[in-house]
Every structure is written in structure tokens, then in C-alpha cells.
Design a protein around this motif. Sequence first.
Motif, PDB file in Angstrom:
ATOM      1  N   LYS A   1       0.816  -1.219   0.000  1.00  0.00           N
ATOM      2  CA  LYS A   1       0.000   0.000   0.000  1.00  0.00           C
ATOM      3  C   LYS A   1       0.849   1.269   0.000  1.00  0.00           C
ATOM      4  CE  LYS A   1      -4.179  -1.708  -0.034  1.00  0.00           C
ATOM      5  NZ  LYS A   1      -3.627  -2.881  -0.768  1.00  0.00           N
ATOM      6  N   LYS A   2       2.010   1.198   0.643  1.00  0.00           N
ATOM      7  CA  LYS A   2       2.855   2.408   0.706  1.00  0.00           C
ATOM      8  C   LYS A   2       3.328   2.812  -0.693  1.00  0.00           C
ATOM      9  CE  LYS A   2       7.315   0.198   1.410  1.00  0.00           C
ATOM     10  NZ  LYS A   2       8.509  -0.020   2.197  1.00  0.00           N
TER      11      LYS A   2
ATOM     12  N   SER B   1      -6.013   4.999   2.734  1.00  0.00           N
ATOM     13  CA  SER B   1      -6.985   4.121   3.388  1.00  0.00           C
ATOM     14  C   SER B   1      -8.403   4.658   3.240  1.00  0.00           C
ATOM     15  CB  SER B   1      -6.657   3.978   4.882  1.00  0.00           C
ATOM     16  OG  SER B   1      -5.377   3.426   5.019  1.00  0.00           O
ATOM     17  N   ARG B   2      -8.550   5.969   3.295  1.00  0.00           N
ATOM     18  CA  ARG B   2      -9.883   6.564   3.135  1.00  0.00           C
ATOM     19  C   ARG B   2     -10.415   6.352   1.714  1.00  0.00           C
ATOM     20  NH1 ARG B   2      -7.812  10.714   6.311  1.00  0.00           N
ATOM     21  NH2 ARG B   2      -7.529  12.107   4.531  1.00  0.00           N
TER      22      ARG B   2
ATOM     23  N   ASN C   1      -9.684   3.960  -0.210  1.00  0.00           N
ATOM     24  CA  ASN C   1      -9.745   2.525  -0.403  1.00  0.00           C
ATOM     25  C   ASN C   1     -10.989   1.918   0.219  1.00  0.00           C
ATOM     26  OD1 ASN C   1      -8.477   0.394  -1.509  1.00  0.00           O
ATOM     27  ND2 ASN C   1      -6.991   0.092   0.142  1.00  0.00           N
ATOM     28  N   SER C   2     -11.599   2.652   1.140  1.00  0.00           N
ATOM     29  CA  SER C   2     -12.671   2.068   1.942  1.00  0.00           C
ATOM     30  C   SER C   2     -14.019   2.162   1.247  1.00  0.00           C
ATOM     31  CB  SER C   2     -12.734   2.771   3.292  1.00  0.00           C
ATOM     32  OG  SER C   2     -13.026   4.139   3.101  1.00  0.00           O
TER      33      SER C   2
ATOM     34  N   ARG D   1      -0.366   7.232   3.732  1.00  0.00           N
ATOM     35  CA  ARG D   1      -1.065   5.946   3.898  1.00  0.00           C
ATOM     36  C   ARG D   1      -2.485   6.154   4.420  1.00  0.00           C
ATOM     37  NH1 ARG D   1       1.093   1.002   4.997  1.00  0.00           N
ATOM     38  NH2 ARG D   1      -1.105   0.517   5.187  1.00  0.00           N
ATOM     39  N   GLU D   2      -2.649   7.158   5.282  1.00  0.00           N
ATOM     40  CA  GLU D   2      -3.957   7.417   5.900  1.00  0.00           C
ATOM     41  C   GLU D   2      -4.968   7.891   4.853  1.00  0.00           C
ATOM     42  OE1 GLU D   2      -0.959   8.501   7.108  1.00  0.00           O
ATOM     43  OE2 GLU D   2      -0.952   6.842   8.537  1.00  0.00           O
TER      44      GLU D   2
END
Lengths: 187, 187
Positions: B168-169, B183-184, B186-187, B179-180
Motif C-alpha cells: 500500500k505504501k 486508506s480513506r 480505499n474504503s 497511507r492514511e
Amino acid sequence: MAHPLRQHIEEIISLTDEEFDFVLSHFEQIKKRKHQYIVQEGEVVNKEYWIIKGCLKSYFIDANGKEHILQFGMENWWITDYESFVKQTESKTFIDCIEDSELLYISFENRDKLTAQMHKMERFWAKKSKMGRIALQNRILSLLKNSTKEQYDLLLEQYPKLFQRVPKKMIAAYLGVSRETLSRLNS
Amino acid sequence: MAHPLRQHIEEIISLTDEEFDFVLSHFEQIKKRKHQYIVQEGEVVNKEYWIIKGCLKSYFIDANGKEHILQFGMENWWITDYESFVKQTESKTFIDCIEDSELLYISFENRDKLTAQMHKMERFWAKKSKMGRIALQNRILSLLKNSTKEQYDLLLEQYPKLFQRVPKKMIAAYLGVSRETLSRLNS
């Protein structure tokens, strides 16, 4: 004096008189006035243009109505929406004239026929396409590094004569900055 | 079963057995392990690579030491530093293996010889170069529009299998986000 297109092509490959006449017979010539379009968003683009004289810009409009300039074109440059032209899909960009312009254009069918028949012209355009790809890669590197000063310097390097010819607001639209930021870079 | 490179080339042009053998004789095969480089910044790149198996990334390091990913490569993709390869100048990028990889490569001289001798291969690479240019143009449009969500969607469209294969990085380093933020999306 040789035709300007011949001079341009012969920077990469050499042509006999007969070969150049054959190449040229695949092109048409047009004049466009300042502000006229050659490509509009949403149309399937069927022509690639070579600029004899003049200055054009390729750009797109984002969801907020803001104009982003993708590329400028001046004498001896090729310009079109390549995705639309190559894949025969709808154009994502507009291209219009910043100055009165004289252009040669070749249709998709004629370009395909010409390159299929003449290996030299395939080679010529392959080289042009590679150089176009490199220019785009450098723009991406420049955008990712995210220094407006570096983007400005790259623009100056790619188009040294541009700064005398186009309004400052267009330079700003290429760089994605305000006129005020541009003035600071420029000083 | 046909050689994978032949299948790949024949998506664009057709070759006789003799022609394919001739083409293949211009290539060499190598294996690289995860983390090994094929291109380093500052060297003049003399090879274009075609990926038989594996996954690679092309990237550059900015003045602050931050890594920006320019391109990923997987099976059936061509990869090199094109500016360095075409102009024979120093590479601005690194390319290394994200997985153990099997590659074919062709030298600058062999590619030039092969395309000069075989119009079909000139045509093949001209098409590939055009498609590469289009992919870069779309990345620029995406970067200029400046919506990370759109950049994420374009990446997913260009490399649908990538998300299962790379950390993911690295996706975050391609998009230029944390990364944060990723994640948003990706959700």
C-alpha cells in the motif's frame, strides 16, 4: 527553398523530391483565426496538425470550470488530442488558436496509409512520438516534484519564444498558479 | 504455445515464424530478484525491457529524499527510462523489482537496427510509443485536476491487478498521498 514541412521531416529522415511530393499529397492546408478551435471536447478527432505559422494551446476544463493548459504549439510542432486521434474515442481536450494560424493537417486514414506504405515516415513519426512521450514524462516529473519554479524553468526550456507571444494569464494556467505567483517567479 | 513476446507483438502486427525468430534474436533474457535495480539515476540507459514475469517500479527521488513513483510495470509491459534510452542522456529515474522478475531486453543498437530493417517492428513500437504517450497524457490530466480520488481510479483502471501485488505504501507514493489518505480512498 525547401518546403518547411520537408525541412522539418528531413531533420530526422531524408526524402527524395518524389517522396516528399507523395508525403505532402496526404496533407491539406487551412488557415484559422485567433480564438478559432481545431479540436473540441467530446468530438472524435480525425486530424493531426502541423503548425506552419501561429500559436495554439491544448487545454481542458475541470469540474469547477477552471482551464488547465496541457500543451502549447508553435511553428514546427505537431498538435492534436492524441488519445482521441489514435484510439478514435471522444476528445477530453480543446485546442484553439492563440494567434491567427496556418496549419497542415493529415487525416487518421491518410496517416495510417502513408506510414503503412512508407517505412521512412513510420520512422519519422515514431521518433516524434518518442520525443512527445519524453516531454510528457518530464512534465510529470516536474508536477510531482511540485516546485512551481522548476515547472516554470521547464516551460521556458521547452518553449523559449513562448513568453513573448502568449498572455501571462496563459502561462499561469499552464503552471496552475495565480498571476501574482507568476509575477514573483518572473522577477 | 507461442512465445509470450510473439503473442504480445501479434496483438498489433503479424509475424511469420522466421520473422519472430529474427526479432527474438535481438533480445537477451535475464532474471532479477526483488529489490534489484535495472536502471539507476545518472547512468545512460542502453536497454529497453519487456516483462515476462514480475513487477517493477520506475521512480525518482526529490530534493527532500522523498520517493515519487512514475510508473509500475507488470507482465507484457515495456519499461525503461525513455529519455535516457532515446536521447542517450543520463537517467533521471531508478527502476527496480518489486517481485522476482524475468525480463527480456533489447539494446539501443539492436532496437535501432531491427526497426530500420523491419518496417513491421517500427510500426509495432510506434504504436506502443503512442499508447505510452496517451497513458502519460492521462496522468497529467489527472494530476492537474488534482483530485486524488480520480488519480486512484485511473491507477485502478490502468493496472487492475496491481492492488493485490504491491504494498500500500507504494500506491501512496504513486499518488503522492499519505497511507492514511489512501486508506480513506480505499474504503
